[in-house]
Design a protein around this motif. Structure first.
Motif, PDB file in Angstrom:
ATOM      1  N   ASP A  26      -0.063  36.445  -4.130  1.00  0.00           N
ATOM      2  CA  ASP A  26      -0.635  37.717  -4.586  1.00  0.00           C
ATOM      3  C   ASP A  26      -1.989  37.902  -3.921  1.00  0.00           C
ATOM      4  N   ILE A  27      -2.170  39.041  -3.284  1.00  0.00           N
ATOM      5  CA  ILE A  27      -3.466  39.400  -2.714  1.00  0.00           C
ATOM      6  C   ILE A  27      -3.832  40.750  -3.324  1.00  0.00           C
ATOM      7  N   PRO A  28      -4.521  40.733  -4.479  1.00  0.00           N
ATOM      8  CA  PRO A  28      -4.795  41.972  -5.217  1.00  0.00           C
ATOM      9  C   PRO A  28      -5.488  43.054  -4.392  1.00  0.00           C
ATOM     10  N   SER A  29      -6.455  42.691  -3.564  1.00  0.00           N
ATOM     11  CA  SER A  29      -7.207  43.689  -2.803  1.00  0.00           C
ATOM     12  C   SER A  29      -6.348  44.431  -1.781  1.00  0.00           C
ATOM     13  N   LEU A  30      -5.234  43.846  -1.378  1.00  0.00           N
ATOM     14  CA  LEU A  30      -4.351  44.477  -0.399  1.00  0.00           C
ATOM     15  C   LEU A  30      -3.060  44.996  -1.029  1.00  0.00           C
ATOM     16  N   GLY A  31      -2.896  44.776  -2.329  1.00  0.00           N
ATOM     17  CA  GLY A  31      -1.678  45.211  -3.009  1.00  0.00           C
ATOM     18  C   GLY A  31      -0.452  44.403  -2.615  1.00  0.00           C
ATOM     19  N   ILE A  32      -0.653  43.159  -2.207  1.00  0.00           N
ATOM     20  CA  ILE A  32       0.465  42.316  -1.787  1.00  0.00           C
ATOM     21  C   ILE A  32       0.893  41.403  -2.927  1.00  0.00           C
ATOM     22  N   LYS A  33       2.171  41.449  -3.270  1.00  0.00           N
ATOM     23  CA  LYS A  33       2.832  40.509  -4.182  1.00  0.00           C
ATOM     24  C   LYS A  33       4.152  40.188  -3.510  1.00  0.00           C
ATOM     25  N   ALA A  34       4.243  38.972  -2.983  1.00  0.00           N
ATOM     26  CA  ALA A  34       5.427  38.642  -2.203  1.00  0.00           C
ATOM     27  C   ALA A  34       5.994  37.296  -2.600  1.00  0.00           C
ATOM     28  N   PRO A  35       7.312  37.205  -2.670  1.00  0.00           N
ATOM     29  CA  PRO A  35       7.928  35.896  -2.917  1.00  0.00           C
ATOM     30  C   PRO A  35       7.717  35.001  -1.699  1.00  0.00           C
ATOM     31  N   LEU A  36       7.714  33.694  -1.982  1.00  0.00           N
ATOM     32  CA  LEU A  36       7.580  32.706  -0.913  1.00  0.00           C
ATOM     33  C   LEU A  36       8.858  31.897  -0.803  1.00  0.00           C
ATOM     34  N   MET A  37       9.227  31.605   0.409  1.00  0.00           N
ATOM     35  CA  MET A  37      10.349  30.718   0.661  1.00  0.00           C
ATOM     36  C   MET A  37       9.815  29.490   1.388  1.00  0.00           C
ATOM     37  N   GLU A  70       0.838  -1.203   0.000  1.00  0.00           N
ATOM     38  CA  GLU A  70       0.000   0.000   0.000  1.00  0.00           C
ATOM     39  C   GLU A  70       0.870   1.250   0.000  1.00  0.00           C
ATOM     40  N   LYS A  71       1.944   1.229   0.790  1.00  0.00           N
ATOM     41  CA  LYS A  71       2.816   2.393   0.863  1.00  0.00           C
ATOM     42  C   LYS A  71       3.549   2.630  -0.445  1.00  0.00           C
ATOM     43  N   GLU A  72       3.875   1.548  -1.159  1.00  0.00           N
ATOM     44  CA  GLU A  72       4.547   1.694  -2.446  1.00  0.00           C
ATOM     45  C   GLU A  72       3.633   2.345  -3.471  1.00  0.00           C
ATOM     46  N   LYS A  73       2.320   2.175  -3.339  1.00  0.00           N
ATOM     47  CA  LYS A  73       1.357   2.748  -4.272  1.00  0.00           C
ATOM     48  C   LYS A  73       1.149   4.238  -4.040  1.00  0.00           C
ATOM     49  N   ALA A  74       1.486   4.728  -2.846  1.00  0.00           N
ATOM     50  CA  ALA A  74       1.259   6.137  -2.529  1.00  0.00           C
ATOM     51  C   ALA A  74       2.095   7.013  -3.455  1.00  0.00           C
ATOM     52  N   PRO A  75       1.507   8.118  -3.947  1.00  0.00           N
ATOM     53  CA  PRO A  75       2.263   8.990  -4.835  1.00  0.00           C
ATOM     54  C   PRO A  75       3.393   9.693  -4.088  1.00  0.00           C
ATOM     55  N   ALA A  76       4.509   9.830  -4.769  1.00  0.00           N
ATOM     56  CA  ALA A  76       5.651  10.512  -4.175  1.00  0.00           C
ATOM     57  C   ALA A  76       5.381  12.016  -4.159  1.00  0.00           C
ATOM     58  N   ARG A  77       5.890  12.698  -3.167  1.00  0.00           N
ATOM     59  CA  ARG A  77       5.743  14.157  -3.071  1.00  0.00           C
ATOM     60  C   ARG A  77       6.465  14.784  -4.261  1.00  0.00           C
ATOM     61  N   THR A  78       5.793  15.674  -4.946  1.00  0.00           N
ATOM     62  CA  THR A  78       6.376  16.287  -6.136  1.00  0.00           C
ATOM     63  C   THR A  78       7.344  17.395  -5.748  1.00  0.00           C
ATOM     64  N   SER A  79       8.058  17.877  -6.728  1.00  0.00           N
ATOM     65  CA  SER A  79       8.991  18.967  -6.485  1.00  0.00           C
ATOM     66  C   SER A  79       8.346  20.327  -6.738  1.00  0.00           C
ATOM     67  N   ILE A  80       7.042  20.345  -6.930  1.00  0.00           N
ATOM     68  CA  ILE A  80       6.325  21.602  -7.143  1.00  0.00           C
ATOM     69  C   ILE A  80       6.249  22.354  -5.826  1.00  0.00           C
ATOM     70  N   VAL A  81       6.547  23.646  -5.878  1.00  0.00           N
ATOM     71  CA  VAL A  81       6.488  24.491  -4.689  1.00  0.00           C
ATOM     72  C   VAL A  81       5.787  25.802  -5.049  1.00  0.00           C
ATOM     73  N   PRO A  82       5.214  26.457  -4.066  1.00  0.00           N
ATOM     74  CA  PRO A  82       4.663  27.794  -4.326  1.00  0.00           C
ATOM     75  C   PRO A  82       5.808  28.797  -4.386  1.00  0.00           C
ATOM     76  N   SER A  83       5.710  29.746  -5.303  1.00  0.00           N
ATOM     77  CA  SER A  83       6.808  30.711  -5.442  1.00  0.00           C
ATOM     78  C   SER A  83       6.417  32.145  -5.096  1.00  0.00           C
ATOM     79  N   ARG A  84       5.107  32.467  -5.156  1.00  0.00           N
ATOM     80  CA  ARG A  84       4.687  33.845  -4.868  1.00  0.00           C
ATOM     81  C   ARG A  84       3.236  33.854  -4.402  1.00  0.00           C
TER      82      ARG A  84
END
Length: 187
Positions: free
Chosen positions: A49-60, A33-47
């Motif tokens: 944006d909250i338009p109503s507050l004027g926020i555009k910030a990079p993410l770490m 069952e554990k072998e069937k579980a999907p591996a965590r991808t290398s996709i990450v959030p990078s930014r």
């Protein structure tokens, strides 16, 4: 006024809840069952944006060091941080992003978060080019002594967290947390 002490209660709740998340995410089962579980991808959030507050910030990426969730460095007040053990925004699960409200001398990335309103849009740009779009459901200001760890770390959606409320000059920290809860509307 910001210092690492004021986040200690958030961090402690996050670590405890992180352990719960690991336990919920790994419910046993056999090796097949554990072998069937999907591996965590290398996709990450990078930014974020909250338009109503004027926020555009990079993410770490924020990890856990010595049992505490790392914070964005105070030297980079306009950077927010994604807790890498939480869901990637746009994926199923709870995606958690932290940001400072201020520094000793100026407002920081989530200073305007207190002005957020239900129904407003939050966008998170991902490294795969997709944009996860969320709609704000509720905003909660709550004492750090009553941090809602299960609601923050175990329920689906985006969670933005910063400090709020009155500043406790004796302990050099804010008394409350401000938490924005948002639901995914599209990726």
């Amino acid at each position: 006024m910001a210092d690492s002490t004021r986040w200690s209660r958030i961090v402690l709740a996050g670590v405890i809840t992180g352990a719960v998340m690991v336990a919920f995410g790994n419910r046993g089962g056999d090796v097949k069952e554990k072998e069937k579980a999907p591996a965590r991808t290398s996709i990450v959030p990078s930014r974020i944006d909250i338009p109503s507050l004027g926020i555009k910030a990079p993410l770490m990426k924020l990890g856990v060091t010595d049992g505490r969730v790392d914070l964005p460095p105070y030297e980079k007040p306009n950077v927010a941080g994604w807790v890498k053990d939480s869901a990637v925004p746009g994926d199923e699960g709870s995606a958690v992003i932290l940001g400072h409200v201020d520094t000793k001398t100026a407002p920081a990335v989530f200073y305007k978060l207190k002005d957020m309103r239900e129904g407003q849009v939050i966008k998170v740009v991902r490294s795969d080019g997709k944009v996860a779009q969320y709609r704000v459901d509720t905003i909660e200001q709550i004492s750090k002594h009553r941090f809602p760890a299960d609601k923050v770390y175990l329920e689906d959606g985006l969670r933005l967290i910063t400090c709020g409320g009155d500043f406790d000059w004796d302990n050099h920290e804010y008394r409350d947390n401000l938490i924005v809860y948002a639901t995914l509307v599209k990726t």
